[in-house]
Design a protein around this motif. Structure first.
Motif, PDB file in Angstrom:
ATOM      1  N   UNK A  95       0.838  -1.192   0.000  1.00  0.00           N
ATOM      2  CA  UNK A  95       0.000   0.000   0.000  1.00  0.00           C
ATOM      3  C   UNK A  95       0.876   1.244   0.000  1.00  0.00           C
ATOM      4  N   UNK A  96       0.408   2.306  -0.657  1.00  0.00           N
ATOM      5  CA  UNK A  96       1.105   3.588  -0.616  1.00  0.00           C
ATOM      6  C   UNK A  96       0.069   4.714  -0.501  1.00  0.00           C
ATOM      7  N   UNK A  97       0.389   5.685   0.334  1.00  0.00           N
ATOM      8  CA  UNK A  97      -0.449   6.872   0.487  1.00  0.00           C
ATOM      9  C   UNK A  97       0.466   8.089   0.378  1.00  0.00           C
ATOM     10  N   UNK A  98       0.220   8.940  -0.604  1.00  0.00           N
ATOM     11  CA  UNK A  98       1.088  10.098  -0.843  1.00  0.00           C
ATOM     12  C   UNK A  98       0.302  11.389  -0.709  1.00  0.00           C
ATOM     13  N   UNK A  99       1.037  12.458  -0.437  1.00  0.00           N
ATOM     14  CA  UNK A  99       0.415  13.782  -0.269  1.00  0.00           C
ATOM     15  C   UNK A  99       1.297  14.847  -0.890  1.00  0.00           C
ATOM     16  N   UNK A 100       0.659  15.756  -1.638  1.00  0.00           N
ATOM     17  CA  UNK A 100       1.283  16.985  -2.119  1.00  0.00           C
ATOM     18  C   UNK A 100       0.383  18.137  -1.716  1.00  0.00           C
ATOM     19  N   UNK A 101       0.857  18.984  -0.810  1.00  0.00           N
ATOM     20  CA  UNK A 101       0.076  20.125  -0.352  1.00  0.00           C
ATOM     21  C   UNK A 101       0.912  21.389  -0.520  1.00  0.00           C
ATOM     22  N   UNK A 102       0.389  22.360  -1.273  1.00  0.00           N
ATOM     23  CA  UNK A 102       1.100  23.601  -1.570  1.00  0.00           C
ATOM     24  C   UNK A 102       0.290  24.809  -1.108  1.00  0.00           C
ATOM     25  N   UNK A 103       0.993  25.904  -0.875  1.00  0.00           N
ATOM     26  CA  UNK A 103       0.328  27.193  -0.768  1.00  0.00           C
ATOM     27  C   UNK A 103      -0.095  27.636  -2.168  1.00  0.00           C
ATOM     28  N   UNK A 104      -1.255  28.264  -2.260  1.00  0.00           N
ATOM     29  CA  UNK A 104      -1.693  28.754  -3.566  1.00  0.00           C
ATOM     30  C   UNK A 104      -0.899  29.989  -3.973  1.00  0.00           C
ATOM     31  N   UNK A 105      -0.790  30.962  -3.082  1.00  0.00           N
ATOM     32  CA  UNK A 105      -0.048  32.172  -3.399  1.00  0.00           C
ATOM     33  C   UNK A 105      -0.620  32.892  -4.603  1.00  0.00           C
ATOM     34  N   UNK A 106       0.208  33.708  -5.231  1.00  0.00           N
ATOM     35  CA  UNK A 106      -0.174  34.438  -6.443  1.00  0.00           C
ATOM     36  C   UNK A 106       0.408  33.705  -7.639  1.00  0.00           C
ATOM     37  N   UNK A 107      -0.411  32.985  -8.347  1.00  0.00           N
ATOM     38  CA  UNK A 107       0.031  32.180  -9.481  1.00  0.00           C
ATOM     39  C   UNK A 107       0.035  33.011 -10.764  1.00  0.00           C
ATOM     40  N   UNK A 108       0.965  32.731 -11.694  1.00  0.00           N
ATOM     41  CA  UNK A 108       0.942  33.411 -12.992  1.00  0.00           C
ATOM     42  C   UNK A 108      -0.393  33.202 -13.704  1.00  0.00           C
ATOM     43  N   UNK A 109      -0.723  34.096 -14.597  1.00  0.00           N
ATOM     44  CA  UNK A 109      -2.039  34.081 -15.246  1.00  0.00           C
ATOM     45  C   UNK A 109      -2.305  32.777 -15.987  1.00  0.00           C
ATOM     46  N   UNK A 110      -1.272  32.149 -16.542  1.00  0.00           N
ATOM     47  CA  UNK A 110      -1.523  30.959 -17.350  1.00  0.00           C
ATOM     48  C   UNK A 110      -2.022  29.786 -16.509  1.00  0.00           C
ATOM     49  N   UNK A 111      -1.818  29.814 -15.195  1.00  0.00           N
ATOM     50  CA  UNK A 111      -2.345  28.763 -14.338  1.00  0.00           C
ATOM     51  C   UNK A 111      -3.871  28.717 -14.377  1.00  0.00           C
ATOM     52  N   UNK A 112      -4.515  29.814 -14.721  1.00  0.00           N
ATOM     53  CA  UNK A 112      -5.969  29.894 -14.723  1.00  0.00           C
ATOM     54  C   UNK A 112      -6.591  29.277 -15.965  1.00  0.00           C
ATOM     55  N   UNK A 113      -5.782  28.775 -16.889  1.00  0.00           N
ATOM     56  CA  UNK A 113      -6.285  28.243 -18.158  1.00  0.00           C
ATOM     57  C   UNK A 113      -5.779  26.808 -18.330  1.00  0.00           C
ATOM     58  N   UNK A 114      -6.710  25.871 -18.349  1.00  0.00           N
ATOM     59  CA  UNK A 114      -6.359  24.449 -18.411  1.00  0.00           C
ATOM     60  C   UNK A 114      -5.464  24.122 -19.599  1.00  0.00           C
ATOM     61  N   UNK A 172       1.930  28.933   6.964  1.00  0.00           N
ATOM     62  CA  UNK A 172       2.650  27.687   7.245  1.00  0.00           C
ATOM     63  C   UNK A 172       4.151  27.922   7.102  1.00  0.00           C
ATOM     64  N   UNK A 173       4.978  27.171   7.821  1.00  0.00           N
ATOM     65  CA  UNK A 173       6.415  27.438   7.825  1.00  0.00           C
ATOM     66  C   UNK A 173       7.129  27.120   6.514  1.00  0.00           C
ATOM     67  N   UNK A 174       6.514  26.332   5.632  1.00  0.00           N
ATOM     68  CA  UNK A 174       7.133  26.019   4.344  1.00  0.00           C
ATOM     69  C   UNK A 174       6.071  26.090   3.257  1.00  0.00           C
ATOM     70  N   UNK A 175       6.521  26.233   2.028  1.00  0.00           N
ATOM     71  CA  UNK A 175       5.590  26.337   0.901  1.00  0.00           C
ATOM     72  C   UNK A 175       4.867  25.025   0.662  1.00  0.00           C
ATOM     73  N   UNK A 176       5.550  23.909   0.890  1.00  0.00           N
ATOM     74  CA  UNK A 176       4.978  22.616   0.561  1.00  0.00           C
ATOM     75  C   UNK A 176       5.009  21.672   1.755  1.00  0.00           C
ATOM     76  N   UNK A 177       4.197  20.645   1.672  1.00  0.00           N
ATOM     77  CA  UNK A 177       4.163  19.589   2.676  1.00  0.00           C
ATOM     78  C   UNK A 177       4.064  18.268   1.930  1.00  0.00           C
ATOM     79  N   UNK A 178       5.217  17.656   1.680  1.00  0.00           N
ATOM     80  CA  UNK A 178       5.304  16.420   0.903  1.00  0.00           C
ATOM     81  C   UNK A 178       5.384  15.226   1.852  1.00  0.00           C
TER      82      UNK A 178
END
Length: 328
Positions: free
Chosen positions: A149-168, A240-246
């Motif tokens: 079994x494996x359980x993984x997590x990727x958790x990020x701060x959203x922050x201010x993303x570049x405009x292209x992130x808003x377009x799939x 949170x103290x870091x940008x990501x929580x892996x």
């Protein structure tokens, strides 16, 4: 001397700058996508005393410099097209992930790579972090037995993303961009291949970022009846103290491994309590790619693994879009 050109500055170009070594140099930079800027890349180059000319057109740069390696690091929807042309021109390709944002583009890139005779890898550089290296070494040494079994997590701060992130069509979505890292871990730790995937994702509470999903869950069936789940989000608090929580938890027939908080913890039949694993030195993925080109050692992320992780990411996104379980 190996010459490297960098196309774009929208992803992890630092892997290239951090992986430079003897007899390798950045020989040119250019934007790869409409509206892309190079300000941050230029600032980081200056901070490392790296000097290279900037070109207004990446094709002209390749014609002029004739680099050995091209780092493709533009808007994610342009990765496959530019990587494909670089391979056709005879350059090795070190691409930001995902390698492509559609299955058709991925298939075309895979075919071009197979015919090119050149090397290719993707920027799954988290593999090189000491805590992941320590955990992987323990799995390879059989210290948790057979992975089940494996359980993984990727958790990020959203922050201010570049405009292209808003377009799939330009960003590819949450699962291929953020989730692909952890999807790569699943195949790396288990040595298994993907068989099917079910998934769900949501754009709710995305801070007005258009098409951007901010939460997702994936469930993979893998070979040898291994089950793997993955949670992905942009909901990590801003303070949170870091940008990501892996994180990843790997359950085997002899024990359990957990990677969290930049540590690796092992609980198995060797001791009555959990062991904190000693951490090795960090590995630089771009330096590893250069080693493969020079023939001294294989790259830590093989092309086949990069293609498999990208395909799994795109199928997981399609499963979330459709609500259907999809087979590989």
């Amino acid at each position: 001397m190996l010459r490297v050109c960098i196309i774009g500055a929208s992803g992890h170009y630092r892997y290239v700058l951090e992986g430079l070594g003897p007899r390798i140099a950045v020989a040119g930079i250019a934007h790869g996508s409409e509206g892309e800027t190079l300000h941050q890349l230029q600032a980081h180059m200056q901070g490392r005393d790296i000097h290279a000319p900037r070109f207004d057109d990446w094709r002209h740069m390749l014609d002029t410099v004739q680099p050995d390696i091209v780092a493709v690091n533009c808007h994610f929807g342009d990765h496959a097209r530019i990587s494909q042309e670089c391979l056709l021109r005879g350059h090795h390709v070190f691409s930001e992930k995902p390698l492509a944002t559609t299955l058709d583009a991925l298939a075309e890139l895979r075919q071009t790579y197979a015919r090119s005779g050149k090397q290719l890898s993707a920027m799954f550089g988290i593999r090189g972090k000491p805590w992941f290296q320590a955990a992987h070494a323990a799995v390879q040494a059989g210290r948790i037995g057979n992975v089940r079994l494996m359980q993984a997590q990727k958790s990020y701060k959203l922050g201010a993303r570049p405009a292209f992130f808003s377009h799939r069509e330009q960003s590819g979505g949450l699962i291929p961009w953020v989730g692909s890292h952890a999807i790569d871990w699943l195949q790396w730790f288990s040595g298994a291949s993907f068989r099917s995937v079910s998934a769900q994702h949501s754009r709710a509470h995305n801070g007005g970022n258009g098409d951007l999903e901010v939460s997702a869950q994936c469930l993979f069936e893998m070979s040898d009846e291994i089950s793997a789940s993955l949670s992905i989000d942009y909901l990590r608090p801003a303070n949170a103290p870091s940008h990501d929580d892996d994180r990843i938890r790997i359950v085997g027939t002899r024990g359990i491994l957990e990677v969290r908080d930049q540590q690796a913890f092992l609980f198995n039949d060797e001791a009555a309590s959990a062991q904190t694993l000693a951490l090795p030195a960090e590995r630089a993925i771009f330096a590893s790619f250069v080693d493969q080109i020079r023939g001294s050692a294989p790259c830590m992320v093989r092309a086949e693994e990069a293609f498999a992780a990208t395909q799994a990411s795109l199928l997981a996104r399609e499963a979330a879009d459709s609500g259907n379980k999809l087979l590989f």
